[in-house]
Enzyme design. Structure first.
Site, short mmCIF file in Angstrom:
data_model
loop_
_atom_site.label_atom_id
_atom_site.label_comp_id
_atom_site.label_asym_id
_atom_site.label_seq_id
_atom_site.Cartn_x
_atom_site.Cartn_y
_atom_site.Cartn_z
N HIS A 108 -2.50 10.88 1.31
CA HIS A 108 -1.79 10.67 2.58
C HIS A 108 -1.08 11.98 2.91
O HIS A 108 0.15 12.04 2.99
CB HIS A 108 -0.83 9.49 2.46
CG HIS A 108 -0.40 8.91 3.78
ND1 HIS A 108 -0.52 7.57 4.09
CD2 HIS A 108 0.16 9.47 4.87
CE1 HIS A 108 -0.04 7.34 5.31
NE2 HIS A 108 0.39 8.50 5.81
N ARG A 167 0.85 -1.18 0.00
CA ARG A 167 0.00 0.00 0.00
C ARG A 167 0.89 1.23 0.00
O ARG A 167 1.74 1.40 0.87
CB ARG A 167 -0.89 0.00 1.24
CG ARG A 167 -1.76 1.21 1.35
CD ARG A 167 -2.16 1.46 2.79
NE ARG A 167 -2.06 2.87 3.05
CZ ARG A 167 -1.93 3.41 4.25
NH1 ARG A 167 -1.84 2.65 5.32
NH2 ARG A 167 -1.85 4.68 4.39
N TYR A 199 -2.47 1.60 16.44
CA TYR A 199 -1.16 1.43 17.10
C TYR A 199 -1.30 1.19 18.60
O TYR A 199 -0.59 0.36 19.16
CB TYR A 199 -0.29 2.67 16.88
CG TYR A 199 0.14 2.84 15.43
CD1 TYR A 199 1.37 2.36 15.00
CD2 TYR A 199 -0.70 3.46 14.49
CE1 TYR A 199 1.77 2.49 13.67
CE2 TYR A 199 -0.30 3.60 13.17
CZ TYR A 199 0.92 3.11 12.76
OH TYR A 199 1.31 3.22 11.46
N GLU A 225 -6.23 8.18 7.33
CA GLU A 225 -6.35 8.84 8.63
C GLU A 225 -6.89 10.26 8.52
O GLU A 225 -6.22 11.22 8.95
CB GLU A 225 -5.01 8.84 9.36
CG GLU A 225 -4.46 7.47 9.63
CD GLU A 225 -3.17 7.47 10.45
OE1 GLU A 225 -2.64 8.55 10.74
OE2 GLU A 225 -2.71 6.38 10.80
N ASN A 227 -6.19 1.67 10.70
CA ASN A 227 -4.85 1.90 11.23
C ASN A 227 -4.96 1.91 12.75
O ASN A 227 -5.80 2.64 13.30
CB ASN A 227 -4.29 3.27 10.79
CG ASN A 227 -3.98 3.30 9.30
OD1 ASN A 227 -4.10 2.31 8.59
ND2 ASN A 227 -3.57 4.47 8.83
N GLU A 232 -2.33 -0.31 8.68
CA GLU A 232 -1.14 0.16 9.40
C GLU A 232 -1.15 -0.40 10.80
O GLU A 232 -2.15 -0.29 11.52
CB GLU A 232 -1.11 1.70 9.53
CG GLU A 232 -0.64 2.44 8.33
CD GLU A 232 -0.51 3.94 8.58
OE1 GLU A 232 -0.23 4.35 9.73
OE2 GLU A 232 -0.70 4.70 7.63
#
Ligand code: IFM
Length: 458
Positions: free
Chosen positions: A131, A87, A301, A176, A299, A357
């Site tokens: 992005h 990606r 984290y 995002e 995404n 992500e």
């Protein structure tokens, strides 16, 4: 993978099956460099980097990982790892230097070469349209605050869809959106550096409109298109039990988790945001935003721990409880929150999920033997892919997982100070050195693929 005792080992019985898509992700501004080459226009990040004190160490994207010139080597690296998909994002100002009007042939042909190299290597290209590198020429016209941007974005999507749609079927509109609007227009700590509540609300609505417009365009010009958007979603816990922190965490979550997925999937803003967004809406907008998509891009984290603040949201990042482990840059490590987020997305949106992500920064160094031993990253990836497997076992329809990131790269306002890659980049020489985590990930992919044999031999 979770709980595999020894560092780097992979238990095949805990892996998703062979049809699962394993990939890596990057983005244009963070790796390409060549910001002044072949007719590329400036983006808002070029401008932002030139403003004193905005980016750590005065870093910029001029060279980055020089991927523009070294993409063939990077594709070979991916092929060596065995990833099934890559990606990346298109740099809008590289293909449309002024954001609209005529396309820039040298920029367009760069992505032709990249896509062809990926396909030749057996790697599926996934394109993200945006992005964060908005053409500066469009920011000069108001950028995401200008409602006309929905039309400009649709035209850009058409250019990309028509050019690459014969070879690429997977397109994401935005990466995002909550991050680049909140930090770019709300807190002012990312490009274009604005901190204004009305600007934030305008940007949110226009990004949502642009998403819907681009989905329509891509559906009509790419045969067999598989479309989605890429959202952050993470639990926003209150830092303390005080009423102020609890209210701040709820407010923060409205913007972080819901400002985009909710209208895009359900055709309205959440009750908490509806009034604030009202002034920017015109009849028909919500239907235009809520276009059918084929998958949910996630995404993730870590969870957030939020506390009350005097900023325009009344909320900011706080500290996790002392007993929560953290990465070397202080991000909380809570794999269970990832599992719960996947299950929650599955329940709410009912779409196939691609994790586009996940990964961690670490204080990576080359050792005397020339290796990069990143045991902390391997432990993180083991724990998070393990949590994903738990979610899959509990019924979440997760179809793929992409590590952020293939390469160490430009980490926005942190410049080059944070290394997220599974491949180390020696910026002085541009030498790529696969870290131990790259070997771990490669083994993980290979073990997952081997699961096909019992099934096909039966
Ligand atoms: O580097 C970023 C990426 O651009 C967007 N998602 C989070 C990554 C790590 O901060």
């Amino acid at each position: 993978m979770a709980g595999t005792g020894s560092q780097g080992s992979v238990k095949a019985e805990e892996l998703p099956n062979s049809s699962f898509l394993w990939g890596v992700s990057t983005s244009s501004f963070q790796i390409e460099g060549a910001t002044h080459s072949d007719g590329r226009g400036d983006s808002i990040w070029d401008t932002y980097c030139r403003q004193q004190g905005r980016v750590k160490n005065g870093d910029n994207g001029d060279i980055a990982c020089d991927h523009y010139h070294r993409f063939a080597e990077d594709v070979a690296l991916m092929q060596g790892l065995g990833v099934g998909a890559y990606r990346f994002s298109i740099s809008w100002p590289r293909v449309l230097p002024r954001g609209r009007g005529g396309g820039n042939e040298p920029g367009l042909s760069f992505y032709d070469r990249l896509i062809d190299a990926l396909l030749a290597a057996g790697i599926e290209p996934w394109i993200c349209l945006y992005h964060w590198d908005l053409p500066q020429a469009l920011d000069d016209l108001g950028g995401w605050e200008n409602r006309d941007i929905a039309g400009w974005f649709a035209d850009y999507a058409a250019l990309v869809g028509r050019r690459y749609g014969d070879r690429v079927k997977r397109f994401a509109t935005f990466n995002e959106p909550c991050v680049f609007t909140l930090f770019g227009y709300g807190f002012g700590s990312n490009a274009p550096g604005i901190a204004d509540k009305a600007a934030l609300h305008r940007a949110i609505h226009h990004v949502n409109l642009s998403h819907g417009a681009a989905i329509d365009v891509l559906r009509s010009c790419v045969q067999g298109a598989s479309l989605g958007a890429i959202h952050n979603r993470q639990p926003c816990f209150a830092e303390s039990t005080s009423a102020g922190d609890v209210a701040a965490a709820l407010r923060f979550a409205e913007y972080w988790n819901d400002a985009f997925p909710h209208p895009q999937h359900f055709g309205c803003y959440t009750p908490a945001l509806a009034e604030a967004m009202e002034p920017y809406q015109q009849p028909g907008d919500m239907a235009q935003i809520a276009r059918r998509v084929d998958w949910f891009g996630l995404n993730h984290y870590s969870p957030h721990y939020i506390k009350a603040d005097s900023n325009l949201l009344g909320a900011t990042f706080g500290a996790p409880p002392d007993d929560v482990p953290r990465t070397s840059i202080g991000w909380p490590i809570v794999p269970g929150a990832f599992r719960d987020t996947l299950l929650d997305i599955d329940r709410r949106f009912g779409l196939p999920i691609y994790v586009l992500e996940n990964g961690t920064a670490a204080d990576d160094r080359i050792d005397d033997a020339g290796h990069v031993q990143d045991a902390g990253r391997i432990a993180y990836l083991q724990a998070y892919t393990g949590a994903m497997n738990e979610a899959i076992s509990a019924g979440a329809d997760v179809r793929g997982y992409f590590v952020w990131s293939l390469l160490d790269n430009f980490e926005w306002a942190s410049g080059y100070s944070q290394r997220f890659g599974i491949v180390y980049v020696d910026y002085a020489t541009q030498r790529r050195i696969p870290k131990e985590s790259a070997r771990w990930y490669s083994n993980c992919i290979a073990a997952s693929r081997r699961l096909r044999f019992p099934a096909t031999m039966r």
